[in-house]
Scaffold this active site. Structure first.
Site, PDB file in Angstrom:
ATOM      1  CB  CYS A  20      -8.316   0.717   2.981  1.00 32.95           C
ATOM      2  SG  CYS A  20      -8.804  -0.374   1.662  1.00 32.95           S
ATOM      3  N   GLY A  48      -5.565   4.536  -0.732  1.00 29.98           N
ATOM      4  CA  GLY A  48      -6.595   3.878  -1.524  1.00 29.98           C
ATOM      5  C   GLY A  48      -7.153   4.807  -2.574  1.00 29.98           C
ATOM      6  CG  ASN A 122      -6.421  -0.242   7.016  1.00 30.43           C
ATOM      7  OD1 ASN A 122      -6.078  -1.029   6.148  1.00 30.43           O
ATOM      8  ND2 ASN A 122      -5.559   0.531   7.641  1.00 30.43           N
ATOM      9  N   GLY A 123      -7.843  -3.584   6.622  1.00 29.59           N
ATOM     10  CA  GLY A 123      -7.207  -4.823   7.011  1.00 29.59           C
ATOM     11  C   GLY A 123      -7.786  -6.022   6.296  1.00 29.59           C
ATOM     12  CE1 TYR A 264       5.023   2.948  -2.894  1.00 29.08           C
ATOM     13  CE2 TYR A 264       3.442   1.260  -2.264  1.00 29.08           C
ATOM     14  CZ  TYR A 264       3.868   2.229  -3.144  1.00 29.08           C
ATOM     15  OH  TYR A 264       3.138   2.498  -4.267  1.00 29.08           O
TER      16      TYR A 264
END
Length: 480
Positions: A20, A48, A122-123, A264
């Site tokens: 995210c 996201g 985020n996580g 990536y």
């Protein structure tokens, strides 16, 4: 969306999904902060693509809008113009182990005794289930299936008994185990937090006299903000009218930034912890050429994630770089997905071989990773059908053999082709003439001048903390 759901995608079913992206701004000027947050989220859309949201603080009242879809699908001028305030946070989301539903979209907003709070996360917390069970036993009621709500419940409980928000956050960070970059919207401040290992990225920028927090520097660039620095692992940053305040909590000796940011996830024009993503990918390609040389006529990359490494491979090997695959950039979330019998169509609609460029040539095909191998096999066959004499597959990361518990949609061991197959067996399965992966040693040298350590557990199984047994993942807030 779990891995089995992502298999039904038909377009992205053999690629990883990011955890995210978050964006926040404290407005000390007359900026239209909802519009700036919209632009910041747009720049982070690659992190996201299932849901997104923006929450703004208007003199202590939180206004918000969130829904399933891409940023331009969820927000229009009417919605953005309605979100007026002095502080804003935003979120773009992929789900991993949790349900892909509107109630799990972020930012999450709660009312508690001292007012309102909003959170963008985020996580993934590895102890979320334990924390949630304890809170439920104490009377907490949950409306969603993700661990961001667990964090908000902890915050509200600690806030009641603490004298300050600083004391609240310092207490809470001791309870959280896992990866997180958090943005918190309080009645008077914008708060940023990064987990003690620094697994998830978070940076600070400045726009005129306003402060900005974002997952990547590309979001700062999108709004014309100047990069200041990264939030340190274990650091709590509090931004208010008087400026910025930092609280550094206790951290391990070495940080563990997710190495997949450079392979990536992050945009090539971003810097993560001071490291250029573009340069890291170029270096990965160069090292790949050193480790797995090949006699060929043309180097091509898998759009878009393999292109930079392909350039590095070409530069080091002396083999010309060219375009051999064309990507349809209009295939998105709303594309009508093919059923099981039409998966081949899903790949050919997204990619097509450029026959004039590859016909009669020996091709080196560079990609960032191989997850299940299904898409790779079809692309190799596509290149051969277009006239390639040979297709040599090179991967700018090591074989993935272990699942991730920190917010990346790496599926179970059973679904990772490298977990049960040798490199030669994978080569046979994908139909390539040769196959070479970048070594872990080589990969960890690609973020040049790194000032941080890296988590590479998906390659070697060495997790930076205790993790649940496989198959016992809890819904992740940044992604769940």
């Amino acid at each position: 969306m779990n891995f089995y759901n992502s298999m039904r995608d038909g377009i992205r079913f053999d690629k990883l999904r990011e955890e995210c992206g978050v964006f926040g701004i404290f407005n000390n000027d007359r900026h239209d902060i909802a519009r700036l947050t919209y632009y910041g989220l747009y720049a982070l859309q690659h992190r996201g693509q299932e849901s997104c949201g923006i929450a703004v603080n208007d003199n202590g009242t939180i206004l918000y809008h969130k829904d399933m879809g891409l940023v331009p699908e969820v927000f229009n001028d009417v919605v953005v113009n309605h979100l007026k305030g002095q502080i804003a946070i935003g979120h773009v989301r992929y789900s991993t182990t949790g349900a892909s539903r509107r109630e799990n979209a972020q930012p999450m907003v709660i009312n508690y005794r001292n007012g309102q709070m909003a959170l963008a996360h985020n996580g993934n917390l590895v102890n979320a289930l334990e924390l949630r069970t304890d809170l439920e036993n104490k009377g907490a009621i949950f409306q969603s299936s993700n661990d961001s709500e667990v964090i908000l419940n902890l915050l509200s409980r600690y806030r009641i008994t603490s004298e300050s928000i600083e004391e609240t956050l310092t207490k809470m960070i001791k309870d959280l185990k896992g990866s997180y970059s958090l943005l918190l919207l309080t009645p008077k401040r914008l708060v940023g937090m990064r987990d003690p290992l620094g697994i998830r990225p978070l940076c600070i920028g400045i726009l005129d006299n306003s402060y900005v927090l974002a997952s990547e520097t590309c979001a700062l660039d999108a709004i014309g903000a100047e990069y200041v620095r990264d939030v340190n692992p274990g650091e709590i940053v509090l931004i208010g009218e008087q400026g910025i305040e930092s609280i550094q909590t206790e951290v391990p000796e070495e940080s563990k930034l997710c190495i997949f940011e450079f392979i990536y996830f992050a945009r090539p024009d971003s810097y993560i912890d001071g490291i250029s993503v573009h340069q890291a990918r170029m270096e990965a390609g160069r090292r790949l050429a050193e480790e797995h040389p090949v006699d060929a006529d043309l180097v091509i990359g898998a759009p878009d994630s393999g292109l930079t490494a392909a350039m590095g491979f070409s530069e080091k090997s002396g083999i010309p770089y060219g375009q051999g695959l064309l990507k349809n950039r209009y295939v998105g979330r709303t594309f009508i997905q093919p059923d099981q019998a039409q998966r081949e169509i899903g790949v050919t609609i997204k990619f097509n071989a450029m026959k004039s460029a590859i016909d009669g040539k020996r091709i080196v095909m560079i990609d960032d990773s191989i997850v299940r191998g299904t898409t790779t096999r079809r692309i190799v066959q596509m290149l051969k059908n277009a006239g390639a004499k040979e297709v040599h597959m090179r991967v700018s990361s090591p074989p993935m053999r272990f699942p991730c518990y920190f917010g990346v949609d790496i599926p179970s061991t059973k679904q990772l082709v490298a977990s049960a197959n040798s490199i030669e067996q994978i080569r046979e399965m994908i139909g390539a003439d040769s196959l070479g992966y970048l070594s872990l040693e080589g990969l960890l040298k690609t973020p040049v001048s790194a000032r941080c350590g890296f988590c590479s557990a998906c390659f070697n199984g060495k997790y930076p903390m205790s993790v649940p047994m496989e198959g016992n993942k809890f819904s992740c807030g940044g992604c769940g």
